[in-house]
Design a protein around this motif. Structure first.
Motif, short mmCIF file in Angstrom:
data_model
loop_
_atom_site.label_atom_id
_atom_site.label_comp_id
_atom_site.label_asym_id
_atom_site.label_seq_id
_atom_site.Cartn_x
_atom_site.Cartn_y
_atom_site.Cartn_z
N HIS A 4 -2.10 8.21 8.02
CA HIS A 4 -1.25 7.12 7.53
C HIS A 4 -2.03 5.82 7.29
O HIS A 4 -1.79 5.13 6.29
N PRO A 5 -2.99 5.43 8.15
CA PRO A 5 -3.76 4.19 7.88
C PRO A 5 -4.65 4.29 6.64
O PRO A 5 -5.13 3.27 6.15
N LEU A 6 -4.86 5.51 6.13
CA LEU A 6 -5.67 5.69 4.93
C LEU A 6 -4.82 5.65 3.67
O LEU A 6 -5.31 5.95 2.57
N GLY A 7 -3.54 5.28 3.81
CA GLY A 7 -2.69 5.10 2.63
C GLY A 7 -1.82 6.28 2.29
O GLY A 7 -1.23 6.33 1.21
N VAL A 8 -1.70 7.24 3.23
CA VAL A 8 -0.86 8.41 3.01
C VAL A 8 0.51 8.15 3.63
O VAL A 8 0.61 7.60 4.72
N ASP A 9 1.56 8.57 2.93
CA ASP A 9 2.92 8.36 3.42
C ASP A 9 3.58 9.67 3.82
O ASP A 9 3.38 10.71 3.18
N PHE A 10 4.37 9.59 4.90
CA PHE A 10 5.13 10.73 5.39
C PHE A 10 6.58 10.30 5.60
O PHE A 10 6.87 9.13 5.80
N SER A 11 7.47 11.29 5.61
CA SER A 11 8.82 11.01 6.09
C SER A 11 8.74 10.84 7.61
O SER A 11 7.92 11.48 8.27
N ASP A 38 0.63 -1.36 9.55
CA ASP A 38 1.98 -1.28 10.09
C ASP A 38 2.64 -0.09 9.42
O ASP A 38 2.48 0.12 8.22
N TRP A 39 3.42 0.68 10.18
CA TRP A 39 3.97 1.92 9.63
C TRP A 39 4.76 1.64 8.35
O TRP A 39 5.71 0.87 8.35
N GLY A 40 4.34 2.29 7.26
CA GLY A 40 5.02 2.13 5.98
C GLY A 40 4.60 0.90 5.20
O GLY A 40 5.08 0.69 4.09
N GLY A 41 3.69 0.08 5.75
CA GLY A 41 3.30 -1.16 5.09
C GLY A 41 1.98 -1.04 4.34
O GLY A 41 1.52 0.05 4.01
N ASN A 42 1.37 -2.20 4.08
CA ASN A 42 0.07 -2.23 3.42
C ASN A 42 -1.05 -1.99 4.43
O ASN A 42 -0.82 -1.89 5.63
N VAL A 43 -2.28 -1.90 3.93
CA VAL A 43 -3.42 -1.49 4.75
C VAL A 43 -4.48 -2.59 4.72
O VAL A 43 -4.75 -3.19 3.69
N SER A 44 -5.09 -2.83 5.89
CA SER A 44 -6.25 -3.71 5.99
C SER A 44 -7.47 -2.88 6.38
O SER A 44 -7.36 -1.98 7.22
N VAL A 45 -8.62 -3.18 5.77
CA VAL A 45 -9.83 -2.37 5.97
C VAL A 45 -10.97 -3.26 6.47
O VAL A 45 -11.19 -4.36 5.94
N TYR A 46 -11.68 -2.76 7.48
CA TYR A 46 -12.81 -3.49 8.07
C TYR A 46 -14.04 -2.59 8.05
O TYR A 46 -13.95 -1.39 8.37
N ILE A 52 -1.13 0.14 -1.77
CA ILE A 52 -1.78 1.45 -1.78
C ILE A 52 -2.36 1.79 -3.16
O ILE A 52 -3.55 2.07 -3.30
N THR A 53 -1.53 1.76 -4.20
CA THR A 53 -1.96 2.24 -5.51
C THR A 53 -2.95 1.29 -6.18
O THR A 53 -4.00 1.72 -6.67
N ARG A 54 -2.65 0.01 -6.20
CA ARG A 54 -3.45 -0.92 -7.00
C ARG A 54 -4.69 -1.44 -6.28
O ARG A 54 -5.69 -1.77 -6.92
N GLN A 55 -4.65 -1.52 -4.93
CA GLN A 55 -5.75 -2.18 -4.22
C GLN A 55 -6.52 -1.24 -3.28
O GLN A 55 -7.74 -1.18 -3.32
N LEU A 56 -5.79 -0.51 -2.42
CA LEU A 56 -6.49 0.38 -1.49
C LEU A 56 -7.15 1.55 -2.22
O LEU A 56 -8.27 1.95 -1.87
N SER A 57 -6.47 2.11 -3.21
CA SER A 57 -6.99 3.31 -3.89
C SER A 57 -8.40 3.09 -4.45
O SER A 57 -9.30 3.90 -4.19
N PRO A 58 -8.65 2.02 -5.22
CA PRO A 58 -10.03 1.85 -5.72
C PRO A 58 -11.04 1.55 -4.62
O PRO A 58 -12.21 1.96 -4.72
N PHE A 90 2.38 15.59 1.58
CA PHE A 90 2.51 14.14 1.51
C PHE A 90 3.67 13.75 0.60
O PHE A 90 4.06 14.49 -0.31
N GLU A 91 4.17 12.54 0.81
CA GLU A 91 5.19 11.99 -0.07
C GLU A 91 4.54 11.26 -1.25
O GLU A 91 3.35 10.96 -1.23
N LYS A 92 5.34 11.00 -2.28
CA LYS A 92 4.97 10.18 -3.45
C LYS A 92 3.87 10.80 -4.31
O LYS A 92 3.20 10.10 -5.07
N LEU A 93 3.69 12.12 -4.21
CA LEU A 93 2.72 12.76 -5.10
C LEU A 93 3.23 12.78 -6.54
O LEU A 93 2.44 12.82 -7.49
N SER A 94 4.55 12.74 -6.70
CA SER A 94 5.13 12.86 -8.04
C SER A 94 4.98 11.60 -8.88
O SER A 94 5.43 11.57 -10.01
N GLN A 95 4.35 10.56 -8.34
CA GLN A 95 4.11 9.38 -9.17
C GLN A 95 3.10 9.68 -10.28
O GLN A 95 2.99 8.95 -11.25
#
Length: 555
Positions: free
Chosen positions: A48-55, A83-91, A103-109, A154-159
């Motif tokens: 989940h901290p790597l940007g993957v979503d689950f139910s 935070d669960w379901g939120g955005n991600v910070s990377v160090y 997730i899509t616009r910033q973490l992915s690249p 995973f969820e949201k694969l259909s995007q």
């Protein structure tokens, strides 16, 4: 060989004053425990901290958990906080390289750069970087869906539309990072070419109109008697041309911005209608319903309908912003048009003065001709520059297409497919299951078998792809996470084969995290994490340890 290793994962809930911190072995980590002790929650906290979503269960969401993953990539230490379901910070090495990333616009690249993952897929007719889920999907088998629906953990694969074929070709190594770098370059060049050709067509249209206007000018007229008036007029004409030039540039800029805003508004309004239709459908229908894109079944839960409402709220806000922007742009355009009217009126006054001195000679024609010649010189220059850019883009595109063709090696593709075929058949022997020809011959193929055979075939496909990925892919491997392989009432003998296969056939340098109830007499070298608390992964006694782990990354 570069690879990603999970070092430690922590979960903390300030609402419950409870936490959990787990250290992971670089080869095998077994997460053992009975049902409902949190095994699935713990393995999901790895991804989940790597940007993957689950139910998630409402009780888990209500705890408002925060998750922190410590990982190592190419000898560099990373921390991923979410935070669960939120955005991600990377160090990286303790320094923040991305805070509160979408997730899509910033973490992915960013994650694509870290893991050398250049797979691009189509979303809403745009060719964009695939989300982290598509990097981690080959390395995860979900307890709920992973063993029954192939690659649906995973969820949201259909995007993304029709992603399966590109996904398997990328992870098998048939298509490389260089292949997608070239495809992205060609896509970007197509966009740039379309823009430049549109600009060139506009310039040619204006030039043609100026040429037509010049045909009506009688160049034989004598203007010697109006020398003084012409000298004065030249000065005014220079000022006029300068104002017109500024007007033209500003008008084109505002006009293009307004068109872009109107295009965005059309897309947003279309999305609002889609969300309202989805929300209405979700409100009027209970139970599960199929995804129109991939066919997967989804629960029509309150959380899903709330997600629709959140999307609708965001789109309505965006629509309002765009309407306001269009209003302001229209106001500016109207002002410029009014200013141009004043300029024309001033020019008409000049014409009247000239007409009183020489009714036989049209000063207006003279001015128009001089203005036309001035603009023609400007447009000739712009047309030449624009044509050169179009030619350069065409040349670059042809070169990229040639390189892309060279990157598609038919012999390499056959070698990879044979390697996959041989490995999946070897896995079939280890798992005591006959591999159907269609499953062995196609890297991407749905499994029609049911029961205990289905579970073992899923595992054979997963490990065969990992072996192929390890040998041929140029993307950095990630840890394999397997959740509860005892599915479809496997007997003890089959479970022994399943666990032995995971131990013996996964690539030797691959980290494996395995959640299960018991090992069925199969021994693993590594570490074992025992979970005992029923219906609670988090422990009050571990809150202080979790707080120490999280402290440097809490804002």
């Amino acid at each position: 060989m570069k690879k990603m290793i999970f070092k430690k994962v922590g979960v903390i809930s300030f609402k419950e004053n409870a936490g959990k911190v787990v250290k992971l072995h670089p080869r095998f980590t077994l997460i053992k425990g009975d049902n409902t002790v949190g095994k699935t929650s713990l393995v999901r906290c790895l991804l989940h901290p790597l940007g993957v979503d689950f139910s998630a269960h409402p009780r888990w969401k209500d705890a408002q958990p925060k998750v922190l993953l410590e990982a190592e990539v190419d000898d560099k230490r990373y921390h991923f906080y979410r935070d669960w379901g939120g955005n991600v910070s990377v160090y990286r090495e303790g320094e923040c390289i991305g805070r509160d990333l979408s997730i899509t616009r910033q973490l992915s690249p960013l994650l694509a750069e870290i893991l050398e993952f250049n797979l691009h897929l189509t979303s809403k007719k745009k060719f964009i970087q695939a989300t982290p889920a598509f990097k981690l999907l080959p390395y995860y088998i979900d307890q709920k869906n992973g063993w029954t629906r192939d690659y649906q953990g995973f969820e949201k694969l259909s995007q993304f539309q029709n992603w399966q074929d590109a996904y398997f070709q990328y992870h098998s190594g048939i298509q490389s990072n260089e292949y997608y770098r070239l495809k992205c370059k060609i896509n970007d060049l197509d966009v740039s070419l379309a823009d430049q050709k549109g600009k060139l067509n506009d310039l040619l249209l204006v030039k043609r109109k100026l040429d037509e206007a010049g045909k009506s000018i009688d160049e034989s007229k004598d203007i010697s008697l109006l020398k003084q008036e012409i000298n004065d007029l030249i000065s005014l004409s220079s000022e006029y041309n300068e104002k017109i030039s500024k007007f033209k540039k500003k008008y084109y800029t505002l006009y293009n911005k307004r068109n872009e805003a109107q295009s965005c508004l059309t897309v947003v309004n279309s999305r609002i209608n889609e969300i309202r239709a989805d929300l209405k459908f979700a409100t009027e229908n209970d139970g599960e319903f199929p995804c129109p894109t991939c066919g997967a079944l989804y629960d029509n839960s309150l959380a899903s309908r709330f997600s629709f409402s959140e999307d609708l709220s965001y789109c309505l806000e965006r629509s309002s912003e765009l309407k306001e922007a269009i209003f302001h742009l229209n106001s500016k355009i109207i002002k410029i048009e009014n200013d141009s009217i004043i300029l024309r009126q001033e020019l008409q006054q000049i014409h009247k003065k000239i007409d009183t001195r020489n009714k036989d000679f049209s000063m207006r024609e003279y001015l128009e001709e001089e203005g036309r010649r001035f603009y023609l010189q400007t447009f000739y220059s712009e047309i030449s520059e624009c044509s050169d850019v179009v030619d350069e883009y065409d040349k670059m595109k042809k070169e990229a297409q040639k390189n892309l063709k060279n990157a598609q090696d038919a012999q390499k593709t056959q070698t990879i497919k044979k390697y996959y075929y041989d490995n999946i058949n070897s896995l079939g022997i280890s798992l005591d299951v006959e591999i159907p020809d269609q499953v062995a011959s196609k890297i991407y193929c749905a499994i029609s078998e049911e029961g205990s055979l289905h579970t073992r075939l899923v595992l054979a496909k997963k490990i065969a792809l990992l072996q192929t990925n390890f040998k041929f892919s140029d993307s950095i491997p990630c840890p394999l996470v397997v959740d509860t392989p005892n599915q479809q009432d496997q007997d003890k003998g089959n479970m022994n084969k399943i666990l032995s296969t995971i131990r013996d056939y996964t690539p030797p340098n691959l980290q494996v995290i395995l959640a299960l109830r018991k090992t069925y007499d199969v021994e693993f070298s590594g570490s074992v994490i025992e979970l005992h608390n029923k219906k609670s992964l988090l422990n009050v006694d571990e809150f202080d340890e979790a707080l120490d782990f999280f402290a440097p990354y809490l804002s």
